[in-house]
Enzyme design. Sequence first.
Site, short mmCIF file in Angstrom:
data_model
loop_
_atom_site.label_atom_id
_atom_site.label_comp_id
_atom_site.label_asym_id
_atom_site.label_seq_id
_atom_site.Cartn_x
_atom_site.Cartn_y
_atom_site.Cartn_z
N ASP A 128 3.18 82.67 -29.16
CA ASP A 128 2.93 84.08 -28.89
C ASP A 128 3.90 84.93 -29.70
OD1 ASP A 128 1.67 86.23 -27.76
OD2 ASP A 128 2.81 86.18 -25.89
N TYR A 130 5.05 88.94 -31.23
CA TYR A 130 5.52 90.19 -30.62
C TYR A 130 5.38 91.24 -31.70
CZ TYR A 130 9.05 92.68 -27.65
OH TYR A 130 9.74 93.54 -26.81
N HIS A 135 4.64 98.38 -28.93
CA HIS A 135 4.95 97.61 -27.72
C HIS A 135 6.43 97.21 -27.70
CE1 HIS A 135 4.69 94.70 -24.47
NE2 HIS A 135 5.13 93.75 -25.27
N ARG A 144 16.68 98.22 -22.88
CA ARG A 144 17.96 98.33 -23.57
C ARG A 144 18.31 99.75 -23.98
NH1 ARG A 144 15.70 93.60 -25.69
NH2 ARG A 144 14.74 94.80 -27.35
N GLU A 201 -1.15 91.35 -20.39
CA GLU A 201 -0.80 91.76 -21.74
C GLU A 201 -2.06 91.66 -22.59
OE1 GLU A 201 2.71 89.54 -23.08
OE2 GLU A 201 3.91 91.26 -22.44
N GLU A 203 -3.86 91.19 -25.74
CA GLU A 203 -3.54 90.60 -27.03
C GLU A 203 -4.82 90.07 -27.67
OE1 GLU A 203 -0.35 87.80 -27.05
OE2 GLU A 203 0.75 88.79 -25.43
N ASP A 235 -2.16 87.56 -21.86
CA ASP A 235 -0.95 86.78 -21.64
C ASP A 235 -0.27 87.30 -20.36
OD1 ASP A 235 1.01 84.89 -22.24
OD2 ASP A 235 2.26 86.40 -23.22
N ARG A 239 6.99 90.25 -14.61
CA ARG A 239 8.08 91.02 -15.24
C ARG A 239 9.43 90.80 -14.58
NH1 ARG A 239 5.90 91.73 -20.01
NH2 ARG A 239 3.95 92.89 -19.95
N GLN A 242 10.59 87.33 -15.65
CA GLN A 242 10.92 87.45 -17.07
C GLN A 242 12.25 88.18 -17.28
OE1 GLN A 242 7.92 89.68 -19.23
NE2 GLN A 242 8.98 89.53 -21.19
N TYR A 246 15.17 85.89 -19.24
CA TYR A 246 14.90 85.88 -20.67
C TYR A 246 16.13 85.87 -21.59
CZ TYR A 246 15.78 90.77 -22.14
OH TYR A 246 16.35 91.96 -22.49
N LYS A 255 6.03 83.68 -18.10
CA LYS A 255 4.85 83.71 -18.97
C LYS A 255 3.98 82.47 -18.85
CE LYS A 255 6.04 87.35 -21.49
NZ LYS A 255 5.15 88.49 -21.74
N THR A 259 -2.48 81.88 -19.21
CA THR A 259 -2.90 82.71 -20.32
C THR A 259 -4.42 82.58 -20.41
OG1 THR A 259 -0.84 82.19 -21.50
CG2 THR A 259 -2.63 83.13 -22.81
N THR A 352 1.39 91.71 -27.21
CA THR A 352 0.71 92.88 -26.64
C THR A 352 0.45 93.92 -27.72
OG1 THR A 352 1.93 92.49 -24.62
CG2 THR A 352 0.89 94.65 -24.84
N GLU A 366 4.12 99.20 -19.59
CA GLU A 366 4.19 100.41 -20.41
C GLU A 366 3.35 101.54 -19.82
OE1 GLU A 366 3.12 97.52 -23.59
OE2 GLU A 366 3.90 99.12 -24.86
CA CA Z 1 2.90 88.16 -24.84
#
Ligand code: CA
Length: 419
Positions: A128, A130, A135, A144, A201, A203, A235, A239, A242, A246, A255, A259, A352, A366
Site C-alpha cells: 500500500d 501513500y 491525503h 504532526r 480509505e 484507493e 483499505d 485510526r 494505528q 505506528y 490496517k 482490505t 487514499t 479527513e
Molecule cells: Ca492505505
Amino acid sequence: METFVNVPEGSHFPLQNLPYGVFERPDDGERHVGVAIGDSVLDLAVLHERGLFEHDALRDERPFDRPSLNAFMSLGRPVWQAVRERVTRLLRADEPALRNDEALRNHALLARDDVTMLLPAEIGDYTDFYSSKEHATNVGTMFRGEENALKPNWTWLPVGYHGRASSVVASGTDVRRPCGQQRPDDNAPPVFGPTKLLDFELEMGFFTGPGNALGESIAVEDAEEHIFGMVIVNDWSARDIQGWEYVPLGPFLGKSFATTVSPWVVPMAALEPFRTGGPEPDHEPLEYLKESGSHAFDIHLETAIQTEVMNAPHTVCRSNFRYLYWSMEQQLAHHTVNGCNVRPGDLLASGTISGPTPDSYGSLLELTWRGAEPLDLPGDAGERTFLEDGDRVVMTAWAEGDDHRVGFGEATGRVLPAR
Ligand code: CA
C-alpha cells in the site's frame, strides 16, 4: 462499436471495457475466468474449450479454467491484447460465431446476478502506497501539525508499506470491527478493546502481470508491461489502533484486519482513452523515477455510506484518480529498484486518494477532520464521525466516455460488531 449483448444505459461494462474477473458458475460450481459485458458474464473457459482462442501461448495453457487470474496475468501484454481483440470481435453485433450459436451462447453467457464473484487473483503480496499529496498533507497536519505535515522524503519517493495479502477480500464480504490497543489518554496506559475510530480509505490498486527476477528491477519506462489492470480498493483502517502503534515502523494491526477489492479488473487497454497528466511535481525526481508523457488517468471515484436506517447509500466523497502525485509506473519502479521481486497477481494500491476540496477527501478521518466536523446523513440517519456497526460502505469508480462509461462496478462491505 455495438455488441449483440444488451448493455443497459449507464452500465459500467460496455464493449469498450471488458474487465476480467473470477466467478463461480451457478450450474456446476466451476470457477472460471470471465469478462463482464452489460449485465452478463462471458465465460472464457467455455470459449477456450471450444477452440475460439488461437494464440500460440494459449494453446497448451488453460489460463481461464482456473479459480484465479494469476496464470493469465503471467502471460504478458501481447497475449492480453490478443485475448482482448478476440473477445471484442466475438461480442460484436456483426460477428456471428457466438451470436448465432444458441447452445454456445447459453453456456458461455450468464446473468451477472446469477454468479458469485470471487477474489480476482491469488494475491501473493499486497503493498500500500501513500501517493496522494493532499491525503498525506491532511493526515500529517492532523498528527504532526501544519509545519511538519509532509516528511522530507515524501516528494522524493513513493512512500509505502507492505500490507497483508491474506486479509484482502472480495467486494460484499462483511468486515468485523477489530479489537486492539489504543491510547486515548496520553497520560495514562493504553487500553484494549474494539476500535472506536473505524474508517474507510478510498484507493485504487493495480495487479501486476509478469514480475521481475529477485535481484533485478523494473525500469520506470518498462513498468507498463508489468501492469495488468486496476480495481477499487477500500483499505479499512482503525485510526486509534494505528495512532498508537505506528511509530516508528508504520501501519500494522490498524490496517491488516481487512482490505476490500472490487471483483472486476479493468485492463489498462480499456483505460487508455482516459490517460491524462497528473499534478506538477514539486521538483525533478531522481533519475530512476523520471518519466515523460502522461501517466495519470481520469477516473471518477465515489464513496457512499448506508447506515442500518437508510434505504440507499449516501455519497460522502467525490475524488479522482488523476490527483495522485506518484504514478503506478513510478510506484513499481521504486518497489523493485532494490531488487525486490514482484510476481503475477501482486496487488499494489495507491493509498487514499484525496482531492483539493473538502468534499473530495478519501477517508472519514479527513472528511470529519478527526471527528471534529461530523458528516450529516439524510433523513433520520443522523451524523457520522467514524463508522458504526451495521454501516455499509460502497465505493464506485468510472471513466466517462462520450456516450459510455468504462466502470469498475463496486467495492462494498458492511461493518459487523466486534467479537
Ligand atoms: Ca492505505
